[in-house]
Design a protein around this motif. Structure first.
Motif, PDB file in Angstrom:
ATOM      1  N   UNK A 192       0.808  -1.220   0.000  1.00  0.00           N
ATOM      2  CA  UNK A 192       0.000   0.000   0.000  1.00  0.00           C
ATOM      3  C   UNK A 192       0.841   1.269   0.000  1.00  0.00           C
ATOM      4  N   UNK A 193       2.145   1.115   0.156  1.00  0.00           N
ATOM      5  CA  UNK A 193       3.023   2.288   0.178  1.00  0.00           C
ATOM      6  C   UNK A 193       4.034   2.271  -0.972  1.00  0.00           C
ATOM      7  N   UNK A 194       3.700   1.564  -2.038  1.00  0.00           N
ATOM      8  CA  UNK A 194       4.497   1.676  -3.253  1.00  0.00           C
ATOM      9  C   UNK A 194       5.518   0.598  -3.504  1.00  0.00           C
ATOM     10  N   UNK A 195       5.610  -0.413  -2.640  1.00  0.00           N
ATOM     11  CA  UNK A 195       6.548  -1.513  -2.846  1.00  0.00           C
ATOM     12  C   UNK A 195       5.757  -2.788  -3.117  1.00  0.00           C
ATOM     13  N   UNK A 196       5.732  -3.280  -4.348  1.00  0.00           N
ATOM     14  CA  UNK A 196       4.968  -4.500  -4.640  1.00  0.00           C
ATOM     15  C   UNK A 196       5.391  -5.639  -3.720  1.00  0.00           C
ATOM     16  N   UNK A 197       4.427  -6.232  -3.032  1.00  0.00           N
ATOM     17  CA  UNK A 197       4.753  -7.252  -2.038  1.00  0.00           C
ATOM     18  C   UNK A 197       3.613  -8.250  -1.914  1.00  0.00           C
ATOM     19  N   UNK A 198       3.930  -9.429  -1.399  1.00  0.00           N
ATOM     20  CA  UNK A 198       2.906 -10.431  -1.134  1.00  0.00           C
ATOM     21  C   UNK A 198       3.366 -11.335  -0.003  1.00  0.00           C
ATOM     22  N   UNK A 199       2.398 -12.002   0.631  1.00  0.00           N
ATOM     23  CA  UNK A 199       2.682 -12.965   1.694  1.00  0.00           C
ATOM     24  C   UNK A 199       2.635 -14.367   1.101  1.00  0.00           C
ATOM     25  N   UNK A 200       3.603 -15.184   1.458  1.00  0.00           N
ATOM     26  CA  UNK A 200       3.591 -16.595   1.083  1.00  0.00           C
ATOM     27  C   UNK A 200       3.705 -17.425   2.362  1.00  0.00           C
ATOM     28  N   UNK A 201       2.736 -18.311   2.555  1.00  0.00           N
ATOM     29  CA  UNK A 201       2.748 -19.172   3.738  1.00  0.00           C
ATOM     30  C   UNK A 201       3.829 -20.242   3.556  1.00  0.00           C
ATOM     31  N   UNK A 202       4.755 -20.385   4.496  1.00  0.00           N
ATOM     32  CA  UNK A 202       5.855 -21.334   4.298  1.00  0.00           C
ATOM     33  C   UNK A 202       5.383 -22.781   4.182  1.00  0.00           C
ATOM     34  N   UNK A 203       4.303 -23.139   4.882  1.00  0.00           N
ATOM     35  CA  UNK A 203       3.771 -24.492   4.773  1.00  0.00           C
ATOM     36  C   UNK A 203       3.211 -24.763   3.390  1.00  0.00           C
ATOM     37  N   UNK A 204       2.473 -23.793   2.857  1.00  0.00           N
ATOM     38  CA  UNK A 204       1.931 -23.933   1.505  1.00  0.00           C
ATOM     39  C   UNK A 204       3.038 -23.857   0.458  1.00  0.00           C
ATOM     40  N   UNK A 205       4.080 -23.091   0.769  1.00  0.00           N
ATOM     41  CA  UNK A 205       5.194 -22.959  -0.181  1.00  0.00           C
ATOM     42  C   UNK A 205       5.843 -24.313  -0.437  1.00  0.00           C
ATOM     43  N   UNK A 206       5.922 -25.128   0.612  1.00  0.00           N
ATOM     44  CA  UNK A 206       6.545 -26.439   0.472  1.00  0.00           C
ATOM     45  C   UNK A 206       5.693 -27.392  -0.353  1.00  0.00           C
TER      46      UNK A 206
END
Length: 346
Positions: free
Chosen positions: A90-104
């Motif tokens: 929301x402040x100009x830096x493209x970002x996202x959350x990735x759940x480490x359990x789902x990442x695996x």
């Protein structure tokens, strides 16, 4: 923490309602806030001293990120990571959350070599993060670790380690993540705000990221978006009798009418307030010509101006209506303060 480290001993009374020691609860609440405030103050001092180089390195990685900032963490750290990603985005830096359990189990495909990963684990030994870090490193993705243990596995794998160590948790049992999550969240905000400033992210950029919010409406709504146009604009020519002008005012419902020449250029305005003042002086309106009682050269706004500018003009001059004219002075619209209220600019 002081001696208030036991449970509140809340027990149901005979009616079934839970009773507790309100004084003890308030004291514990104040101690919790004090402990968390002290932790943030300690983090500030550490950041300004021994942690300054690491913070600068983390900023350099984020500023040179050509992909997205991926924030990850488990449990309470995961909640902090979600908020941190949202704040960056929301402040100009493209970002996202990735759940480490789902990442695996497949979500690692979301992460690219162009990204920067911020991994959050207070112990630095989260097994879920440990399972995905080797793959992230093989991709060549840069890694920032936020932990409370500089000797941890996660800190050792990271390109940059940000220390969020706290002396103790605010939890009386020193178990539930409280002070540590507050410190981590505060450092995440510090990164986001520093990035915001470094990128030159301003109010208009913020508004574009928050079009549904109050600031978005104030900075993205223009006069043309809310003004009355066409047949809805009250207007008469200067030779119109006042009685006819009053019918135009009543018909259009803006409590005023514009007076224009044959080329639609604005010559004046006449409002309900002008009528009340005129009634003190004139008894017979039948022979009054609008050009003789109108306000000449009224204040106007342009259609391309921000609606908030129209609000400021109205508030400054204590008026409720404005005419909208183009650069040549031609009437193109009309605006009432109620239009701005309905558009939630006010």
């Amino acid at each position: 923490m002081s001696s208030i480290t036991s449970n509140l001993n809340a027990t149901p009374n005979k009616s079934g309602a839970v009773t507790f020691d309100a004084e003890r609860a308030l004291a514990l609440a104040c101690e919790t806030l004090h402990a968390e405030a002290e932790a943030i103050q300690s983090l500030k001092l550490r950041l300004a001293g021994e942690g300054s180089a690491s913070f600068a390195q983390a900023m350099a990685l984020l500023m040179n990120c050509h992909g997205r900032v991926v924030v990850s963490g488990m449990g309470k750290s995961g909640h902090i990571a979600r908020k941190m990603a949202a704040t960056f985005a929301s402040t100009g830096t493209p970002a996202m959350f990735v759940h480490p359990g789902e990442a695996a189990h497949g979500d690692l495909g979301m992460i690219t070599p162009q990204d920067v990963v911020i991994a959050i684990s207070y112990s630095g030994e989260s097994s879920e993060l440990a399972a995905i870090i080797p793959t992230i490193k093989r991709l060549g993705t840069r890694l920032i670790a936020m932990t409370g243990n500089a000797s941890s596995s996660l800190a050792g794998w990271a390109d940059v380690h940000l220390d969020v160590k706290v002396d103790k948790e605010a939890c009386p049992l020193n178990l539930a993540p409280t002070t540590s999550t507050t410190a981590t969240l505060a450092l995440g905000d510090a990164l986001a705000v520093s990035m915001l400033d470094a990128r030159g992210f301003g109010e208009e950029d913020f508004a574009r990221s928050h079009p549904g919010g109050a600031l978005g409406r104030r900075l993205l709504t223009h006069v043309r978006d809310v003004m009355r146009t066409g047949e809805a604009i009250p207007q008469v020519t200067p030779d119109t009798r006042l009685t006819t002008a009053l019918l135009e005012i009543t018909k259009k419902g803006l409590a005023m009418t514009a007076i224009v020449d044959h080329d639609q250029r604005v010559l004046g305005v006449f409002t309900d307030g002008d009528l009340r003042r005129l009634m003190e002086k004139v008894q017979d309106f039948s022979q009054v010509i609008i050009a003789d009682v109108m306000h000449k050269n009224p204040r106007t706004v342009r259609a391309e101006q921000l609606a908030v500018e129209a609000v400021e003009l109205m508030e400054t001059h204590r008026i409720n209506q404005l005419l909208v004219a183009d650069d040549s002075g031609k009437l193109v619209g009309a605006l009432h303060i109620h239009d701005l209220t309905r558009a939630k600019v006010i």
